[in-house]
Design a protein around this motif. Sequence first.
Motif, PDB file in Angstrom:
ATOM      1  N   SER A 189       0.947  -1.373  -0.024  1.00 32.66           N
ATOM      2  CA  SER A 189      -0.022   0.109  -0.049  1.00 32.66           C
ATOM      3  C   SER A 189       0.882   1.370  -0.186  1.00 32.66           C
ATOM      4  O   SER A 189       0.659   2.249   0.430  1.00 32.66           O
ATOM      5  N   GLN A 204      -8.579   2.388   8.395  1.00 33.28           N
ATOM      6  CA  GLN A 204      -7.020   2.412   8.292  1.00 33.28           C
ATOM      7  C   GLN A 204      -6.388   2.535   9.363  1.00 33.28           C
ATOM      8  O   GLN A 204      -5.237   2.175   9.514  1.00 33.28           O
ATOM      9  N   ARG A 246      -3.827  -0.403  10.359  1.00 31.96           N
ATOM     10  CA  ARG A 246      -3.431  -0.921   9.190  1.00 31.96           C
ATOM     11  C   ARG A 246      -1.913  -0.283   8.674  1.00 31.96           C
ATOM     12  O   ARG A 246      -1.264   0.647   9.320  1.00 31.96           O
ATOM     13  N   ASN A 247      -1.249  -1.424   7.918  1.00 28.00           N
ATOM     14  CA  ASN A 247      -0.025  -0.646   7.271  1.00 28.00           C
ATOM     15  C   ASN A 247       1.197  -0.522   8.116  1.00 28.00           C
ATOM     16  O   ASN A 247       2.045   0.057   8.077  1.00 28.00           O
ATOM     17  N   SER A 286      -1.661  -3.429   3.500  1.00 27.15           N
ATOM     18  CA  SER A 286      -2.858  -3.304   4.373  1.00 27.15           C
ATOM     19  C   SER A 286      -3.299  -4.216   5.118  1.00 27.15           C
ATOM     20  O   SER A 286      -3.784  -4.150   6.228  1.00 27.15           O
ATOM     21  N   THR A 300      -8.743   6.902   2.688  1.00 25.42           N
ATOM     22  CA  THR A 300      -7.520   6.093   2.773  1.00 25.42           C
ATOM     23  C   THR A 300      -6.753   6.480   3.535  1.00 25.42           C
ATOM     24  O   THR A 300      -5.502   5.788   3.726  1.00 25.42           O
TER      25      THR A 300
END
Lengths: 189, 561
Positions: free
Chosen positions: B141, B327, B330-331, B428, B506
């Motif tokens: 991502s 989000q 995440r990441n 992600s 996002t």
Amino acid sequence: MPDAGFTRRDFMSAVAGAAATTWASASWSDVHAAAAQAAAASAQDKWQVLTPVQVRELDAVTAQLVPTDDQPGAREAHVVRFMDHSLATFAKEEKPAFEAALKKLAELVAAHYPGQTSFAALGDEEQVTVLKDWEGTDRRTFGTIHGATITGMFSNPEYGGNFGKVGWKLMGFKDQFSWVPPFGYYDRG
Amino acid sequence: MADHPHHGVPQGAESQMKTYRPSDEVDFVIVGSGAAGGVMARELSQAGFSVVVLEQGPWLTENDFKHDEIWRDNKSGLTNDHELQPNTFREKEADTAKSSGWAQYGRVVGGGSVHFTANYWRFPEVEFAQATRFGVPEGSSVADWPITYADLEPYYTKVEWECGVSGLAGNPFEPPRSKPFPLPPLPIKSEGVLLERGARKLGYHPWPAPMAILSQPYRGRSGCLACGFCYGFGCEARAKSSTLVSMIPAAVASGRCEIRPLSYVRKIETAANGRVTGVTYFTRDKKEVVQRAKAVVLSANGMESAKLLLISATTAQPQGLANSSGQVGRNIMFNGAGIAAALFEHEINGWKGAVVSRVTWDQVEVPKDTGLYGGGGFDFRSMMTPLGAGFNTPPGAPRWGREWKKNLPRILSNSIMAFGHSTQLPVSANRVDLDPTTKDAWGLPVPRLTFKEHANDTKLQQWFAARGTELLQAAGAEQILFSFGGDSSGGPHLLGTCRMGKDPKTSVVNADHRAHDVPNLFIVDGSSFVTSGRGQPTMTIQALAFRAADRITKLAKSGGI
């Protein structure tokens, strides 16, 4: 090259000095109490946790792990005293693991040398044979005693081991608050 | 914790520190006092705002720190304790997470900056626009940051001058800088000489390492005494530029900032209109207190900030606070490491002095022909301490007995690691959420990590490990001990879980670190990172914090919060 099972995480925990996960269950006040007791201790003091038989066995094991030769070893560093102080104070919770390790050791002695019950009573080569087998077959219980031995050998003397800083002298470490260059051979310029 | 000698505020700070009642509606509550929280505390209080900082851990000072590995490893209070606050880990969604100590963070006033190594690398310009420049690797991502290096440059400089960073301008791989370093580099060590030797032989460009450790006295603090007890320890000379010594004293001296140690936040409070109204925390006695505030700044680290947002879900925001994008958590990224180690003929004595004295950044972009994405840089370090040397026997060598004993001085003093620090890609599916069953000692759900390293990163770390081996050989190593890269699924760099971006769909925060969903909530720490950098995130965490403080001050003073 990496040998099997030696992962980055093992290495990082080793270099970060995770002295021994086995010794990581202490509380702050206990650590201080341990230091105070160790400072007050002398060779004549009573053992607080370890029985005479345990002391005899641990003395023999630690003297194989860090033998005395032309340089001091575990005996001179008072490693078994360190173990006793630790088990009485900041490493209390390790007592069952210690007992399990000593039980395992007794089993190995009996398996290798039927009729024998004491590691300390074995000859030098016999002791090494038992320790090698132990290290190779039961990393956990061996690690309990090995970890405590290393910690008692090289930790700050205020906890009762590394007596007279013999462990540090052995490896060439000097505890000093300040250094100036050159630090090592290659930065001598 | 119960027996910790420092329940409260150190003498000295006590007499001058402003205190607030929980019922006082202060301008800002800051959660966390580390690399980011310490900066926010100083900047916002000096700008005239009333500030309360809530820190989980105790407030220690240089008088509490010591040269003692048992103390360090046994609840020194410097880092989180997994017995009280477990983490759980699983590789994929279908697995049941198991207990794991994947996250390490500073749990003390000053946070991780108290015990860190203090490598202060700026990110390269390209870091902020990799998606545009190189595309988005499949399964990742990667995205552009909403800010550029040029936006951040004044704040990198501010970190160097306000916190105290030693170094030398002119590294050919360093992005443009507006000012030299305030302090000359720390003295070169044997590790640094050997890195120079190896790097020059291979055509690389070694350079003095930028370090957040004072090489000379600066702003009332002592220069480094080279005692060697640096990584993992608190600095007894106040030479390491932790926020404990660089930011917190000035925040307290502003007369508007209260630091409240041993205060563990359990929830961010939200009103019916969607605005936050304060935070609820546990006192040292586990009593719940609500501190009211006009705005909240989360600087709790990339794991804890995400956890708090998820715990603070409301009926209106059931996915978690500030998480309409999904989000939050995440990441997550940790940075990669490719490491090789070797023995040298003569003593290096890495146990003296700061950890790192030279770096080489020729690998900031890995060569195109490798097909790999990202880059990084190298330092040479020993990291050997007495207990470390006792436990850390070279692979295959005996771990006890006469031969091992004879080898001890070499293990302690003659070994070096070539440490390659590298990119880790955001993915992600790699995320922190709340474990459904495991609770911490306060009864809060613990952070659960779901993580599988991107295939690029494993290869990248292996590439770095191989280059590290070459560097060590070129430097004249007697024996390569090992070389490996991969499996960076945890550690102290906790990044990316509340990424910044322009699009509320996002990303979690905007370029001002303001939550897209909550106008008076700001998230400022490693969680804001869009990409991981090339290792060494703390410099950028602090530059972001200085910038965020500027932006938030402008917003607040113009009635925009």
